[in-house]
Design a protein around this motif. Structure first.
Motif, PDB file in Angstrom:
ATOM      1  N   ASP A  35       0.765  -1.285  -0.003  1.00  0.00           N
ATOM      2  CA  ASP A  35       0.202   0.105  -0.511  1.00  0.00           C
ATOM      3  C   ASP A  35       1.287   1.237  -0.182  1.00  0.00           C
ATOM      4  OD1 ASP A  35      -1.891   1.782   0.104  1.00  0.00           O
ATOM      5  OD2 ASP A  35      -3.022   0.734   2.206  1.00  0.00           O
ATOM      6  N   PHE A  36       0.738   2.134  -1.275  1.00  0.00           N
ATOM      7  CA  PHE A  36       1.318   3.442  -1.278  1.00  0.00           C
ATOM      8  C   PHE A  36       1.122   4.329  -1.383  1.00  0.00           C
ATOM      9  CE2 PHE A  36       4.648   0.384  -3.789  1.00  0.00           C
ATOM     10  CZ  PHE A  36       5.605   0.163  -3.261  1.00  0.00           C
ATOM     11  N   GLY A  37      -0.466   3.859  -0.932  1.00  0.00           N
ATOM     12  CA  GLY A  37      -1.887   4.787  -0.984  1.00  0.00           C
ATOM     13  C   GLY A  37      -1.880   6.184  -0.056  1.00  0.00           C
ATOM     14  N   TRP A 332       5.416  11.503  -7.677  1.00  0.00           N
ATOM     15  CA  TRP A 332       3.774  11.917  -7.818  1.00  0.00           C
ATOM     16  C   TRP A 332       4.662  11.968  -9.400  1.00  0.00           C
ATOM     17  CZ3 TRP A 332      -0.646  13.341  -7.818  1.00  0.00           C
ATOM     18  CH2 TRP A 332      -1.457  14.154  -8.025  1.00  0.00           C
ATOM     19  N   SER A 344      -6.929   8.538 -14.060  1.00  0.00           N
ATOM     20  CA  SER A 344      -6.236   8.032 -12.562  1.00  0.00           C
ATOM     21  C   SER A 344      -6.582   7.048 -12.108  1.00  0.00           C
ATOM     22  CB  SER A 344      -5.667   8.911 -11.877  1.00  0.00           C
ATOM     23  OG  SER A 344      -6.740   9.994 -11.589  1.00  0.00           O
ATOM     24  N   SER A 348      -5.404   3.427 -11.043  1.00  0.00           N
ATOM     25  CA  SER A 348      -5.369   2.665  -9.615  1.00  0.00           C
ATOM     26  C   SER A 348      -5.925   1.462  -9.990  1.00  0.00           C
ATOM     27  CB  SER A 348      -5.592   3.771  -8.434  1.00  0.00           C
ATOM     28  OG  SER A 348      -4.808   5.207  -8.724  1.00  0.00           O
ATOM     29  N   VAL A 359      -2.099   2.517  -4.881  1.00  0.00           N
ATOM     30  CA  VAL A 359      -1.648   4.116  -4.992  1.00  0.00           C
ATOM     31  C   VAL A 359      -2.784   4.932  -5.156  1.00  0.00           C
ATOM     32  CG1 VAL A 359       0.266   3.256  -6.651  1.00  0.00           C
ATOM     33  CG2 VAL A 359      -1.672   4.139  -7.564  1.00  0.00           C
ATOM     34  N   VAL A 373      -0.361  10.099 -10.103  1.00  0.00           N
ATOM     35  CA  VAL A 373      -1.164   8.962  -9.828  1.00  0.00           C
ATOM     36  C   VAL A 373       0.273   9.130  -8.255  1.00  0.00           C
ATOM     37  CG1 VAL A 373      -2.352   7.337 -10.757  1.00  0.00           C
ATOM     38  CG2 VAL A 373       0.388   6.543  -9.824  1.00  0.00           C
ATOM     39  N   ARG A 374      -0.144   8.832  -6.835  1.00  0.00           N
ATOM     40  CA  ARG A 374       0.649   9.719  -6.261  1.00  0.00           C
ATOM     41  C   ARG A 374       1.026   8.373  -5.255  1.00  0.00           C
ATOM     42  NH1 ARG A 374      -0.717  12.077  -0.512  1.00  0.00           N
ATOM     43  NH2 ARG A 374      -1.139  10.349  -0.220  1.00  0.00           N
ATOM     44  N   LEU A 375       2.581   8.370  -4.820  1.00  0.00           N
ATOM     45  CA  LEU A 375       2.980   6.471  -4.122  1.00  0.00           C
ATOM     46  C   LEU A 375       3.157   7.017  -3.152  1.00  0.00           C
ATOM     47  CD1 LEU A 375       3.648   6.581  -7.278  1.00  0.00           C
ATOM     48  CD2 LEU A 375       4.071   4.241  -6.667  1.00  0.00           C
ATOM     49  N   THR A 384       9.206  -2.658  -1.175  1.00  0.00           N
ATOM     50  CA  THR A 384       8.873  -1.431  -2.320  1.00  0.00           C
ATOM     51  C   THR A 384       9.538  -2.975  -3.400  1.00  0.00           C
ATOM     52  OG1 THR A 384       9.019   0.127  -1.306  1.00  0.00           O
ATOM     53  CG2 THR A 384      10.127   0.019  -3.596  1.00  0.00           C
TER      54      THR A 384
END
Length: 415
Positions: A35-37, A332, A344, A348, A359, A373-375, A384
């Motif tokens: 989970d990079f969200g 970003w 996006s 996702s 993400v 998308v943001r990680l 990772t």
């Protein structure tokens, strides 16, 4: 009985909820989701801070109501931080206030200063509270797009957008929100940028509300500056910060506002009606964090840099080149080649299904966040690398559907 409450109607659907709900269903089915969200620090709070909390909580006198403005020792610690870090003199009595995280401070200041119909200028994309705090308070938002003329610098584009917004806003804007290093884009600025914004806003009588929650999470040789370093800034500016990321204390909910006396007083007035301040032992421990050894900050900075390098280098090798951030705990990332058309949110969801990697869709941070998308750098390097293997396989498979999702609306928070 079904009610349509006015303030709730002004809040759009929570964009991130679709991904979060899908993520939860997959976990319940036994899937291991990387989970990079959400920007939710995973490192433990440094031991000396925890020990100070335990010591303070054993004193029954600390169990009573605290002070809504924050205990004096913590406000003095904030003033000392501004002096040693930025060379800025802050009066702990009139120019500083403790908040329940920077998010609460921004939301309550919005309630304090916003009249119905007031215009507030907010970068887009942005952290949701920067816009929705004022929408909840009855204000109107005018976006300052992050993009613009590609032949111009970020500063030139921002100032051009600011000038257009002021020229075409009725009534004149009340305030402009700044957030550098920025969530979600990781954009950084220098003192020249702040100097130009301060001069412009002083000329037009516009308040500056600055959020520097990520000022200590930087990876180069130049620490991010404060807007309060600009001469005359305190005439119009207040700045929010937080211990959440710097000291890995997100759940402790402790932050600050510093700067303009009238804005600090307005926030204090609102807070005196709605809370009694953070639990005193938390404030005592926060004081120990700010006044104590700072090697823990160096360590968390090094941790995020290592994760950043592993993630960005791995994405490039997988065929997804992304800008390498100079600050914050986020990457970003523009949608990878061949996937741009789907948008996006759809990207996702597909990434979650195929690679078991979560993400945050860029559309959740505003319409100008679409296409990104943001990680968050919130998984260890082993996890990772595991995620990168899944992402590489997903990208090699190509997009299953190039139809863009129906437009989504930003809301809520992804941390």
């Amino acid at each position: 009985m079904t009610e349509q409450f006015h303030r709730i109607k002004r809040l759009p659907p929570y964009v991130f909820a679709e991904v979060n709900a899908h993520k939860q269903r997959m976990r319940q089915a036994g899937d291991d989701i990387i989970d990079f969200g959400m920007g939710n620090p995973d490192s433990p709070t440094p031991p000396h801070i925890v020990e100070k909390l335990v010591e303070a909580v054993r004193d029954p006198k600390t169990h009573r109501y605290s002070q809504s403005r924050g205990i004096p020792g913590l406000r003095r610690a904030l003033a000392a931080y501004y002096e040693r870090r930025f060379g800025v003199d802050i009066d702990p009595e009139s120019e500083a206030i403790v908040t329940l995280g920077s998010k609460e401070g921004l939301a309550n200041l919005a309630q304090a200063i916003t009249s119905p119909g007031d215009v507030v200028l907010v970068p887009n994309p942005c952290y949701p509270i920067h816009s929705f705090g004022f929408i909840i308070a009855g204000g109107a938002i005018r976006s300052l797009p992050a993009g613009g003329d590609p032949s111009m610098s970020f500063r030139e584009n921002f100032m051009a957008a600011l000038e257009r917004a002021v020229a075409h806003s009725i009534p004149k804007p009340l305030a402009v929100v700044l957030n550098f290093p920025q969530n979600p884009t990781a954009q950084c600025v220098d003192l020249d940028f702040y100097g130009e914004v301060v001069a412009f806003c002083r000329h037009h009588g516009i308040y500056i509300l600055s959020d520097i929650a990520y000022a200590e999470i930087y990876f180069g040789d130049m620490p991010p500056p404060s807007v309060l370093q600009i001469p005359g800034a305190k005439e119009i500016a207040v700045e929010f910060t937080s211990l959440s990321k710097t000291y890995s204390m997100p759940g402790w909910r402790i932050g600050f506002a510093a700067g303009n006396k009238a804005l600090v007083a307005a926030l204090a007035r609102i807070k005196s009606y709605v809370d009694y301040g953070a639990f005193t032992p938390i404030q005592v421990a926060a004081t120990a964090a700010m006044n104590g050894p700072q090697d823990c900050v160096d360590q968390v900075r090094a941790l995020y840099k290592e994760r950043r390098d592993v993630l960005c280098q791995g994405l490039a090798k997988a065929g997804w080149p992304v800008p390498v951030p100079e600050a914050t705990m986020f990457v970003w990332a523009p949608l990878p080649p061949g996937f741009e058309a789907m948008g996006s949110l759809a990207f996702s969801k597909q990434l979650l299904d195929a690679a078991k990697v979560a993400v945050a869709p860029g559309i959740g941070f505003g319409e100008y966040g679409e296409g990104y998308v943001r990680l968050g750098l919130v998984e260890n390097t082993h996890r990772t690398r595991q995620a990168l293997r899944g992402i590489k396989g997903f990208l090699a498979g190509g997009a299953r559907d190039t139809e863009r999702d129906a437009p989504a609306r930003a809301g809520g928070t992804a941390g």
